[in-house]
Design an enzyme around this catalytic site. Structure first.
Site, PDB file in Angstrom:
ATOM      1  N   HIS A 338      27.708 -29.341  31.728  1.00  0.00           N
ATOM      2  CA  HIS A 338      26.709 -28.553  30.996  1.00  0.00           C
ATOM      3  C   HIS A 338      25.737 -27.939  32.009  1.00  0.00           C
ATOM      4  O   HIS A 338      25.152 -28.644  32.832  1.00  0.00           O
ATOM      5  CB  HIS A 338      25.961 -29.404  29.971  1.00  0.00           C
ATOM      6  CG  HIS A 338      25.109 -28.546  29.088  1.00  0.00           C
ATOM      7  ND1 HIS A 338      25.598 -27.947  27.962  1.00  0.00           N
ATOM      8  CD2 HIS A 338      23.828 -28.133  29.215  1.00  0.00           C
ATOM      9  CE1 HIS A 338      24.651 -27.195  27.420  1.00  0.00           C
ATOM     10  NE2 HIS A 338      23.568 -27.293  28.161  1.00  0.00           N
ATOM     11  N   ALA A 339      25.583 -26.604  31.941  1.00  0.00           N
ATOM     12  CA  ALA A 339      24.816 -25.896  32.968  1.00  0.00           C
ATOM     13  C   ALA A 339      23.363 -26.362  33.029  1.00  0.00           C
ATOM     14  O   ALA A 339      22.741 -26.631  32.005  1.00  0.00           O
ATOM     15  CB  ALA A 339      24.854 -24.396  32.684  1.00  0.00           C
ATOM     16  N   HIS A 368      20.538 -17.076  32.797  1.00  0.00           N
ATOM     17  CA  HIS A 368      19.687 -18.080  32.146  1.00  0.00           C
ATOM     18  C   HIS A 368      19.236 -19.133  33.164  1.00  0.00           C
ATOM     19  O   HIS A 368      18.054 -19.437  33.292  1.00  0.00           O
ATOM     20  CB  HIS A 368      20.465 -18.741  30.997  1.00  0.00           C
ATOM     21  CG  HIS A 368      19.733 -19.865  30.349  1.00  0.00           C
ATOM     22  ND1 HIS A 368      18.988 -19.708  29.203  1.00  0.00           N
ATOM     23  CD2 HIS A 368      19.585 -21.165  30.702  1.00  0.00           C
ATOM     24  CE1 HIS A 368      18.425 -20.860  28.873  1.00  0.00           C
ATOM     25  NE2 HIS A 368      18.776 -21.766  29.771  1.00  0.00           N
ATOM     26  N   GLU A 369      20.196 -19.671  33.890  1.00  0.00           N
ATOM     27  CA  GLU A 369      19.865 -20.740  34.846  1.00  0.00           C
ATOM     28  C   GLU A 369      18.974 -20.225  35.978  1.00  0.00           C
ATOM     29  O   GLU A 369      18.021 -20.883  36.384  1.00  0.00           O
ATOM     30  CB  GLU A 369      21.146 -21.357  35.424  1.00  0.00           C
ATOM     31  CG  GLU A 369      22.027 -22.064  34.395  1.00  0.00           C
ATOM     32  CD  GLU A 369      21.271 -23.049  33.537  1.00  0.00           C
ATOM     33  OE1 GLU A 369      20.269 -23.629  34.002  1.00  0.00           O
ATOM     34  OE2 GLU A 369      21.665 -23.247  32.379  1.00  0.00           O
ATOM     35  N   HIS A 372      15.353 -20.179  35.223  1.00  0.00           N
ATOM     36  CA  HIS A 372      14.652 -21.456  35.464  1.00  0.00           C
ATOM     37  C   HIS A 372      14.223 -21.543  36.933  1.00  0.00           C
ATOM     38  O   HIS A 372      13.094 -21.891  37.257  1.00  0.00           O
ATOM     39  CB  HIS A 372      15.572 -22.638  35.162  1.00  0.00           C
ATOM     40  CG  HIS A 372      15.837 -22.879  33.701  1.00  0.00           C
ATOM     41  ND1 HIS A 372      14.836 -23.053  32.781  1.00  0.00           N
ATOM     42  CD2 HIS A 372      16.993 -23.030  33.011  1.00  0.00           C
ATOM     43  CE1 HIS A 372      15.368 -23.281  31.585  1.00  0.00           C
ATOM     44  NE2 HIS A 372      16.675 -23.272  31.691  1.00  0.00           N
ATOM     45  N   GLU A 396      13.030 -21.588  28.828  1.00  0.00           N
ATOM     46  CA  GLU A 396      14.387 -21.224  28.394  1.00  0.00           C
ATOM     47  C   GLU A 396      14.554 -19.718  28.188  1.00  0.00           C
ATOM     48  O   GLU A 396      15.673 -19.234  28.096  1.00  0.00           O
ATOM     49  CB  GLU A 396      14.737 -21.961  27.100  1.00  0.00           C
ATOM     50  CG  GLU A 396      14.742 -23.479  27.213  1.00  0.00           C
ATOM     51  CD  GLU A 396      15.675 -23.997  28.293  1.00  0.00           C
ATOM     52  OE1 GLU A 396      16.634 -23.291  28.653  1.00  0.00           O
ATOM     53  OE2 GLU A 396      15.428 -25.123  28.796  1.00  0.00           O
ATOM     54  N   HIS A 496      22.702 -32.069  24.260  1.00  0.00           N
ATOM     55  CA  HIS A 496      21.260 -32.332  24.224  1.00  0.00           C
ATOM     56  C   HIS A 496      20.891 -33.545  23.394  1.00  0.00           C
ATOM     57  O   HIS A 496      19.813 -34.109  23.572  1.00  0.00           O
ATOM     58  CB  HIS A 496      20.511 -31.095  23.726  1.00  0.00           C
ATOM     59  CG  HIS A 496      20.798 -29.871  24.552  1.00  0.00           C
ATOM     60  ND1 HIS A 496      22.014 -29.236  24.519  1.00  0.00           N
ATOM     61  CD2 HIS A 496      20.042 -29.198  25.447  1.00  0.00           C
ATOM     62  CE1 HIS A 496      21.994 -28.204  25.354  1.00  0.00           C
ATOM     63  NE2 HIS A 496      20.818 -28.157  25.935  1.00  0.00           N
ATOM     64  N   TYR A 506      14.926 -23.879  22.512  1.00  0.00           N
ATOM     65  CA  TYR A 506      15.891 -22.778  22.513  1.00  0.00           C
ATOM     66  C   TYR A 506      15.672 -21.839  21.332  1.00  0.00           C
ATOM     67  O   TYR A 506      15.928 -20.644  21.419  1.00  0.00           O
ATOM     68  CB  TYR A 506      17.328 -23.303  22.517  1.00  0.00           C
ATOM     69  CG  TYR A 506      17.638 -24.173  23.708  1.00  0.00           C
ATOM     70  CD1 TYR A 506      17.770 -23.619  24.974  1.00  0.00           C
ATOM     71  CD2 TYR A 506      17.775 -25.555  23.573  1.00  0.00           C
ATOM     72  CE1 TYR A 506      18.043 -24.417  26.076  1.00  0.00           C
ATOM     73  CE2 TYR A 506      18.049 -26.356  24.662  1.00  0.00           C
ATOM     74  CZ  TYR A 506      18.186 -25.785  25.916  1.00  0.00           C
ATOM     75  OH  TYR A 506      18.454 -26.587  26.993  1.00  0.00           O
TER      76      TYR A 506
HETATM   77  O1  X8Z Z   1      21.558 -25.849  27.351  1.00  0.00           O
HETATM   78  C1  X8Z Z   1      21.445 -24.657  27.530  1.00  0.00           C
HETATM   79  C2  X8Z Z   1      21.384 -24.096  28.947  1.00  0.00           C
HETATM   80  C3  X8Z Z   1      20.795 -25.075  29.900  1.00  0.00           C
HETATM   81  S1  X8Z Z   1      19.117 -25.320  29.693  1.00  0.00           S
HETATM   82  C4  X8Z Z   1      22.768 -23.764  29.416  1.00  0.00           C
HETATM   83  N1  X8Z Z   1      21.441 -23.801  26.478  1.00  0.00           N
HETATM   84  C5  X8Z Z   1      21.540 -24.274  25.106  1.00  0.00           C
HETATM   85  C6  X8Z Z   1      22.914 -24.842  24.800  1.00  0.00           C
HETATM   86  O2  X8Z Z   1      23.839 -24.622  25.582  1.00  0.00           O
HETATM   87  O3  X8Z Z   1      23.081 -25.500  23.774  1.00  0.00           O
HETATM   88  C7  X8Z Z   1      21.276 -22.352  26.541  1.00  0.00           C
HETATM   89  C8  X8Z Z   1      21.407 -21.875  25.136  1.00  0.00           C
HETATM   90  C9  X8Z Z   1      21.264 -23.077  24.246  1.00  0.00           C
HETATM   91 ZN    ZN Z   2      17.961 -23.647  30.131  1.00  0.00          ZN
END
Ligand code: X8Z
Ligand code: ZN
Length: 597
Positions: A338-339, A368-369, A372, A396, A496, A506
């Site tokens: 997960h990024a 996105h990354e 940050h 975010e 998450h 988000y």
């Molecule tokens: O978790 C993330 C990022 C890292 S902060 C990749 N996002 C959420 C997800 O993947 O569920 C970005 C969009 C929503």
């Molecule tokens: Zn993020």
């Protein structure tokens, strides 16, 4: 004589204790905070290193090392929060008062004071994170699919049987987490209560410079602002899926089966664009194809992302970023794919960790990354407790607002696209964008609607899964593709939840990013339709953005928002303006269709 000595001793002792209990001064508070920040800053670097290694090399040992590091941070923070109570009621300048507030809010997983319980909790947290990272769907044939493979297949397959199988398969990672998750909730609530919050959810809602109930009400306001747009999209997509799969698979007036939307969580629908009834080349280009034609690799994609920021006047990323980041999935070990973006030393040791695939979705995530990382560097001169986003939604939204400026005009400028598509491509391009940004909105909201109720006890462990699907139906209008029971734990199949990362950020980001984007377009002197604006190369936009970024969390977020956009309210008018032409089109297509489920 003896008696007199005893009396004197009592007098002296009580004088000492009075001095200790005497009202602390402002200088005491300043000194306390200086030491607290120094201690936490040092521990955070240690914690970051341990976390980095754990998520990059998942083993029992790295899991234990990371749990220990987090245990130390929790212990120190809990102790400091306790000690800080003696400054309650002391008049302080706003900056210092803000630091005391942020100190109390700094743990997303508040731990009990009791060291045995605290250790139990930090161990559970590390094990859930690792379980998610190791998670695989192993088929009867013995073949195992990790999350990247599951995501790729979900994106490409149009076979309902295969989609259902993948969906069920990935969700098998949830049940083993269930009991530990429930225990985690109990322990974390105890920690929150000991710090003076009603429960962990109340602590999370307290991080928005307004009373927690006012924040909940504000979310409701925002959701009502964007809900009609979501409903228009949902109605259109459902009708197209009925055409594709038939009314027996997709109920024409009910919720959409959650495995048919091209994404394992049904949070991003971009991959089903080809089955939504528009001519194949209507968008004028396909970003995935462009990236492949250029033979771009993962690092090349990140270079494009960096190039966008530097074009706006931000300094290039440090050499160590390129040496230490993880861009592709290693073949020989488990990592958390997960990024994420990291700021290891709270200064210049910036990194991303991501299993990049050469495709459009990942091109956006790269931006996105990097958002940050550029934010982290912009606020690095702030004191430790202000080294954070104005609120977590800001953090975010930064990279996403840059990714919005990845328009055809931008792609042409950087040589990825030969010809900018004509205005007729606008609706298809906007639909493509909506499948990502609009489809996400209810998902972004509901995860914490579920978790807040879990933390408050309104949702009991015996109803975890039932309540989860009720909320997914209520907000997203999706349904599980197969019957679920309490033997399942579907929330655990989302990173998450397993990793205890708050999620409302988000939802906020998906609204804020359009505000940031609109403001930067204005700063760049752009005047045309919002969806065609790019501010690539605009130093003016960069300078204005940086004013907001460099503030970090030093001031209440409306001040930061004002510095960046001139506005003081989070507000859906920018996202509505951006998608207005699409919404009009969708509503024409939807005539005669039932809206909702
Ligand atoms: O978790 C993330 C990022 C890292 S902060 C990749 N996002 C959420 C997800 O993947 O569920 C970005 C969009 C929503
Ligand atoms: Zn993020």
């Amino acid at each position: 004589m003896r008696r007199l000595a005893a009396v004197l001793a009592v007098i002296v002792l009580s004088a000492i204790s009075q001095a200790q209990n005497s009202k602390p001064t402002l200088a005491d508070a300043q000194e306390f905070m200086k030491n607290a920040e120094a201690r936490l800053s040092e521990l955070s670097v240690k914690g970051n290193r341990a976390g980095w290694v754990q998520e990059n090399f998942i083993t029992d040992d790295t899991e234990a090392i990371s749990a220990d590091a987090n245990d130390e941070i929790s212990a120190a923070t809990t102790e400091l929060v306790e000690q800080a109570k003696r400054f309650d009621g002391l008049k302080m300048p706003p900056d210092l008062a803000r630091k005391f507030l942020l100190l109390r809010l700094s743990l997303t997983a508040p731990t009990p004071k009791d060291p045995v319980l605290r250790k139990e909790m930090t161990k559970i947290a590390a094990s859930l994170d690792a379980d998610y990272g190791k998670g695989k769907y192993c088929k009867a044939s013995g073949e195992c699919l990790d999350i990247s493979s599951v995501e790729t297949k979900m994106a490409e397959s149009r076979d309902p049987q295969e989609l259902l199988d993948l969906w069920k398969g990935w969700h098998t990672i949830g049940p083993p987490m269930r009991d530990r998750f429930a225990r985690f909730v109990e322990l974390s609530n105890q920690g929150a209560r000991e710090m003076g919050f009603k429960d962990t959810g109340a602590l999370w809602r307290s991080g928005y410079d307004m009373p927690p109930d006012a924040f909940s009400a504000d979310l409701e306001r925002l959701w009502n602002q964007v809900r009609p747009l979501y409903l228009s999209l949902h109605t259109y997509v459902r009708a197209q899926l009925v055409k594709k799969y038939g009314p027996n698979v997709v109920p024409p007036d009910g919720p959409i089966p959650a495995d048919l939307l091209g994404n394992i969580w049904a949070q991003d629908w971009t991959h089903i664009f080809p089955i939504l009834g528009l001519p194949e080349n209507s968008r004028g280009y396909d970003l995935t194809e462009l990236l492949k034609e250029k033979n771009l690799d993962a690092k090349g994609m990140v270079k494009y992302g960096e190039g966008f920021f530097t074009s706006m006047g931000f300094a290039p990323l440090p050499k160590t970023f390129w040496e230490r980041s993880l861009f592709t999935k290693p073949a020989d070990r488990d990592v958390v794919c997960h990024a994420s973006a990291w700021d290891i030393d709270n200064q210049d040791d910036l990194r991303i960790k991501m299993c990049i695939l050469v495709r459009d979705e990942d091109f956006i995530t790269v931006h996105h990354e990097l958002g940050h990382n550029f934010y982290q560097r912009a606020y690095k001169s702030q004191p430790f407790l202000f080294e954070n986003g104005a609120n977590d939604g800001f953090h975010e939204a930064i990279g996403d607002s840059i990714a919005l400026a990845v328009t055809p005009e931008y792609l042409k400028k950087v040589g990825l696209l030969d010809k900018v598509p004509p205005p007729e491509a606008d609706i298809p391009l906007l639909l493509q964008q909506a499948l990502d940004r609009v489809a996400f909105l209810p998902f972004g909201l509901l995860i914490d609607q579920w978790r807040w109720k879990v933390f408050s006890g309104e949702i009991k462990p015996a109803d975890y899964n039932k309540a989860w699907w009720e909320l997914r139906k209520k907000y997203q209008g999706v349904a599980p593709p197969v019957e679920r029971t309490e033997a399942d734990f579907d929330p655990g199949a989302k990173y998450h939840v397993a990793a205890n990362v708050p999620y409302t950020r988000y939802f906020l980001a998906h609204i804020l990013e359009f505000q940031f984007y609109r403001a930067m377009c204005k700063a760049a002197g752009y005047t045309g339709p919002l969806n065609r604006c790019t501010f690539y190369g605009s130093k003016e936009a960069g300078a204005q953005f940086n004013k907001m970024l460099e503030m970090g969390q030093s001031k209440p977020w409306p001040d930061a928002l004002e510095a960046g956009t001139g506005e003081r309210q989070i507000d859906g008018s920018a996202i509505i303006e951006y998608f207005a032409p699409l919404q009009k089109w969708l509503d024409e297509q939807n005539k005669g269709q039932k809206v909702g489920w």
